[in-house]
Design a protein around this motif. Sequence first.
Motif, PDB file in Angstrom:
ATOM      1  N   PRO A  57       0.862  -1.183   0.000  1.00  0.00           N
ATOM      2  CA  PRO A  57       0.000   0.000   0.000  1.00  0.00           C
ATOM      3  C   PRO A  57       0.899   1.234   0.000  1.00  0.00           C
ATOM      4  CG  PRO A  57       0.183  -0.898   2.207  1.00  0.00           C
ATOM      5  CD  PRO A  57       0.900  -1.867   1.295  1.00  0.00           C
ATOM      6  N   PRO A  58       0.337   2.429  -0.047  1.00  0.00           N
ATOM      7  CA  PRO A  58       1.188   3.619   0.046  1.00  0.00           C
ATOM      8  C   PRO A  58       2.124   3.555   1.254  1.00  0.00           C
ATOM      9  CG  PRO A  58      -1.018   4.253  -0.573  1.00  0.00           C
ATOM     10  CD  PRO A  58      -1.068   2.779  -0.265  1.00  0.00           C
ATOM     11  N   VAL A  59       3.421   3.787   1.006  1.00  0.00           N
ATOM     12  CA  VAL A  59       4.424   3.635   2.059  1.00  0.00           C
ATOM     13  C   VAL A  59       5.353   4.840   2.085  1.00  0.00           C
ATOM     14  CG1 VAL A  59       4.451   1.113   2.070  1.00  0.00           C
ATOM     15  CG2 VAL A  59       5.904   2.354   0.444  1.00  0.00           C
ATOM     16  N   THR A  60       5.984   5.046   3.225  1.00  0.00           N
ATOM     17  CA  THR A  60       7.035   6.058   3.314  1.00  0.00           C
ATOM     18  C   THR A  60       8.313   5.505   2.707  1.00  0.00           C
ATOM     19  OG1 THR A  60       7.838   5.296   5.459  1.00  0.00           O
ATOM     20  CG2 THR A  60       6.020   6.913   5.463  1.00  0.00           C
ATOM     21  N   SER A  61       9.269   6.370   2.483  1.00  0.00           N
ATOM     22  CA  SER A  61      10.553   5.918   1.937  1.00  0.00           C
ATOM     23  C   SER A  61      11.235   4.952   2.901  1.00  0.00           C
ATOM     24  CB  SER A  61      11.457   7.107   1.640  1.00  0.00           C
ATOM     25  OG  SER A  61      11.672   7.894   2.805  1.00  0.00           O
ATOM     26  N   ALA A  62      11.053   5.189   4.208  1.00  0.00           N
ATOM     27  CA  ALA A  62      11.652   4.293   5.196  1.00  0.00           C
ATOM     28  C   ALA A  62      10.998   2.923   5.155  1.00  0.00           C
ATOM     29  CB  ALA A  62      11.521   4.904   6.595  1.00  0.00           C
ATOM     30  N   GLN A  63       9.687   2.887   4.974  1.00  0.00           N
ATOM     31  CA  GLN A  63       8.993   1.604   4.904  1.00  0.00           C
ATOM     32  C   GLN A  63       9.380   0.821   3.649  1.00  0.00           C
ATOM     33  OE1 GLN A  63       5.051   3.300   5.248  1.00  0.00           O
ATOM     34  NE2 GLN A  63       4.805   2.551   7.365  1.00  0.00           N
ATOM     35  N   LEU A  64       9.527   1.518   2.522  1.00  0.00           N
ATOM     36  CA  LEU A  64       9.962   0.845   1.297  1.00  0.00           C
ATOM     37  C   LEU A  64      11.387   0.341   1.448  1.00  0.00           C
ATOM     38  CD1 LEU A  64       9.608  -0.047  -1.622  1.00  0.00           C
ATOM     39  CD2 LEU A  64      10.283   2.260  -2.338  1.00  0.00           C
ATOM     40  N   ALA A  65      12.243   1.152   2.019  1.00  0.00           N
ATOM     41  CA  ALA A  65      13.633   0.741   2.225  1.00  0.00           C
ATOM     42  C   ALA A  65      13.696  -0.498   3.111  1.00  0.00           C
ATOM     43  CB  ALA A  65      14.432   1.878   2.846  1.00  0.00           C
ATOM     44  N   ASP A  66      12.868  -0.517   4.164  1.00  0.00           N
ATOM     45  CA  ASP A  66      12.857  -1.674   5.062  1.00  0.00           C
ATOM     46  C   ASP A  66      12.337  -2.921   4.341  1.00  0.00           C
ATOM     47  OD1 ASP A  66      13.062  -2.780   7.855  1.00  0.00           O
ATOM     48  OD2 ASP A  66      10.914  -3.084   7.524  1.00  0.00           O
ATOM     49  N   LEU A  79      13.118   7.474  -5.297  1.00  0.00           N
ATOM     50  CA  LEU A  79      11.689   7.774  -5.349  1.00  0.00           C
ATOM     51  C   LEU A  79      11.431   9.182  -5.888  1.00  0.00           C
ATOM     52  CD1 LEU A  79      10.512   6.192  -1.975  1.00  0.00           C
ATOM     53  CD2 LEU A  79       9.679   5.561  -4.263  1.00  0.00           C
ATOM     54  N   GLY A  80      12.276  10.128  -5.542  1.00  0.00           N
ATOM     55  CA  GLY A  80      12.123  11.477  -6.075  1.00  0.00           C
ATOM     56  C   GLY A  80      12.180  11.484  -7.599  1.00  0.00           C
ATOM     57  N   GLY A  81      13.119  10.724  -8.143  1.00  0.00           N
ATOM     58  CA  GLY A  81      13.208  10.629  -9.603  1.00  0.00           C
ATOM     59  C   GLY A  81      12.008   9.953 -10.216  1.00  0.00           C
ATOM     60  N   MET A  82      11.484   8.950  -9.554  1.00  0.00           N
ATOM     61  CA  MET A  82      10.341   8.219 -10.093  1.00  0.00           C
ATOM     62  C   MET A  82       9.040   9.015  -9.972  1.00  0.00           C
ATOM     63  SD  MET A  82      11.396   5.361 -11.456  1.00  0.00           S
ATOM     64  CE  MET A  82      12.457   6.613 -12.196  1.00  0.00           C
ATOM     65  N   VAL A  83       8.931   9.824  -8.921  1.00  0.00           N
ATOM     66  CA  VAL A  83       7.759  10.690  -8.790  1.00  0.00           C
ATOM     67  C   VAL A  83       7.754  11.742  -9.894  1.00  0.00           C
ATOM     68  CG1 VAL A  83       6.649  12.452  -7.354  1.00  0.00           C
ATOM     69  CG2 VAL A  83       7.450  10.309  -6.325  1.00  0.00           C
ATOM     70  N   THR A  84       8.889  12.400 -10.102  1.00  0.00           N
ATOM     71  CA  THR A  84       8.953  13.440 -11.137  1.00  0.00           C
ATOM     72  C   THR A  84       8.863  12.850 -12.534  1.00  0.00           C
ATOM     73  OG1 THR A  84      11.389  13.368 -10.976  1.00  0.00           O
ATOM     74  CG2 THR A  84      10.238  15.066  -9.710  1.00  0.00           C
ATOM     75  N   ALA A  85       9.163  11.557 -12.683  1.00  0.00           N
ATOM     76  CA  ALA A  85       8.996  10.883 -13.970  1.00  0.00           C
ATOM     77  C   ALA A  85       7.546  10.508 -14.230  1.00  0.00           C
ATOM     78  CB  ALA A  85       9.864   9.623 -14.011  1.00  0.00           C
ATOM     79  N   PRO A  92       1.970  14.246  -0.354  1.00  0.00           N
ATOM     80  CA  PRO A  92       2.742  15.096   0.554  1.00  0.00           C
ATOM     81  C   PRO A  92       2.239  15.092   1.990  1.00  0.00           C
ATOM     82  CG  PRO A  92       2.270  16.242  -1.501  1.00  0.00           C
ATOM     83  CD  PRO A  92       1.447  14.996  -1.505  1.00  0.00           C
ATOM     84  N   ALA A  93       0.935  14.970   2.167  1.00  0.00           N
ATOM     85  CA  ALA A  93       0.372  15.085   3.520  1.00  0.00           C
ATOM     86  C   ALA A  93       0.964  14.067   4.481  1.00  0.00           C
ATOM     87  CB  ALA A  93      -1.153  14.929   3.463  1.00  0.00           C
ATOM     88  N   ASP A  94       1.175  12.826   4.006  1.00  0.00           N
ATOM     89  CA  ASP A  94       1.761  11.810   4.888  1.00  0.00           C
ATOM     90  C   ASP A  94       3.079  11.254   4.355  1.00  0.00           C
ATOM     91  OD1 ASP A  94       0.758  10.401   2.782  1.00  0.00           O
ATOM     92  OD2 ASP A  94      -0.798   9.366   3.923  1.00  0.00           O
ATOM     93  N   ARG A  95       3.601  11.923   3.315  1.00  0.00           N
ATOM     94  CA  ARG A  95       4.899  11.562   2.737  1.00  0.00           C
ATOM     95  C   ARG A  95       4.964  10.075   2.355  1.00  0.00           C
ATOM     96  NH1 ARG A  95       9.341  15.000   6.356  1.00  0.00           N
ATOM     97  NH2 ARG A  95       8.467  17.059   5.866  1.00  0.00           N
ATOM     98  N   THR A  96       3.922   9.638   1.661  1.00  0.00           N
ATOM     99  CA  THR A  96       3.893   8.246   1.208  1.00  0.00           C
ATOM    100  C   THR A  96       3.950   8.175  -0.317  1.00  0.00           C
ATOM    101  OG1 THR A  96       1.474   8.241   1.226  1.00  0.00           O
ATOM    102  CG2 THR A  96       2.610   7.429   3.205  1.00  0.00           C
ATOM    103  N   TYR A  97       4.329   7.014  -0.773  1.00  0.00           N
ATOM    104  CA  TYR A  97       4.535   6.776  -2.204  1.00  0.00           C
ATOM    105  C   TYR A  97       3.797   5.498  -2.613  1.00  0.00           C
ATOM    106  CZ  TYR A  97       8.688   9.677  -1.192  1.00  0.00           C
ATOM    107  OH  TYR A  97       9.550  10.660  -0.771  1.00  0.00           O
ATOM    108  N   TYR A  98       3.311   5.466  -3.860  1.00  0.00           N
ATOM    109  CA  TYR A  98       2.773   4.222  -4.398  1.00  0.00           C
ATOM    110  C   TYR A  98       2.990   4.201  -5.910  1.00  0.00           C
ATOM    111  CZ  TYR A  98      -1.416   7.014  -5.614  1.00  0.00           C
ATOM    112  OH  TYR A  98      -2.270   7.961  -6.113  1.00  0.00           O
ATOM    113  N   LEU A  99       3.143   3.008  -6.454  1.00  0.00           N
ATOM    114  CA  LEU A  99       3.376   2.841  -7.884  1.00  0.00           C
ATOM    115  C   LEU A  99       2.092   3.124  -8.648  1.00  0.00           C
ATOM    116  CD1 LEU A  99       5.530   1.944  -9.985  1.00  0.00           C
ATOM    117  CD2 LEU A  99       4.629  -0.375  -9.760  1.00  0.00           C
TER     118      LEU A  99
END
Length: 365
Positions: A57-66, A79-85, A92-99
């Motif tokens: 599910p949507p995860v923080t960078s620390a959770q993905l790294a773990d 992740l910064g590169g993949m978001v801008t791509a 931004p509100a919870d600093r999470t990422y998802y594919l």
Amino acid sequence: MTAIESAQTTDATAPAPDADPEAVLARVLQIANDGAICTLGSLGHELGLFDTLAGLPPVTSAQLADAAGFQERWVREWLGGMVTAGFVEYVPADRTYYLCPDHAPFLTGRTPDNLARMMRYNALWGQVQPKVVRAFREGGGLTYDDYPGFHAIQAEESASVNDSSLVSTIMPVAGVEDRLRAGIDVADVGCGEGHAINLLARAYPASRFWGFDFSPDAIAIARAEAEEWGLTNATFVVCDVASPIAEPASYDLVTAFDTIHDQAHPATVLANAREALRPDGTFLVVDIKSSSNLEENLDLPWASFLYATSLFHCMAVSLGQGGEGLGTVWGVQTAERMLHDAGFSDVVVHDLEEDPFNAYFVARP
């Protein structure tokens, strides 16, 4: 829509010669940015980050790294590169990422639609660029030793097609499935890591299979897979396929999967294949689908990728062996002519919907 169909419907044409200079500048900047995305995508595939992210599910960078077993600071920058791509969404509100769901089929899994594996070639070409620059100035070419991990990258790419289509689609195209079930002798020239031969040997236990390649490392991997699968009808031999691979008329079927165009002496390899075939035998050549005429490749969406692959690898390794440097984009017309010159009187070219990158040549004496 498949990844390839999507690419074919995308307008990727260059600006007209009289285009606005700002349009040309924008395109060049976009190419530079896309090249950076390609490098980041290659890294994401090699590290398994796309597959890991797709399963969460949507995860923080620390959770993905773990979850992936990597260092958070490195993962966060990727992740910064993949978001801008546009490959990954960021909240931004919870600093999470998802594919991005619409990107996932083309960046994950073992199917032919996963094009992230192709991005790894560009990263490899960057490693050898200084040697290519030298070859431009001094002539000659490169050796296979200049490409660390190349066999593994190529094997992963070809396996995505062969696992899904080799037995079910490709062999029927060659018209040999009944004979394979009954039991025939088969040789694969330039077998690499031998996955195709092992798939066939497992599917057709009554037939006997030989794989030939001059890379001891690749042959060792092929033998290990055959042993792991308990195959007793697959044999792998280290040899240069520019030399005769067997006594004349030894095989009922000879195959060459994406290997003829980077041979040092492709005409000799084709002639050896013809010599090795029995009178009622079949030669199946799978190779890059393109035209031998540059002007006819202008509308091919991945044409520049093919020419780069040729320059940075296929042509380079052929010239490095004192060969002819046929190149990746030798084209269907040249392939047909060379097959006829090698002694094949009947040559039919087939296309497969699931593999638009390759043409399938079925040749008989």
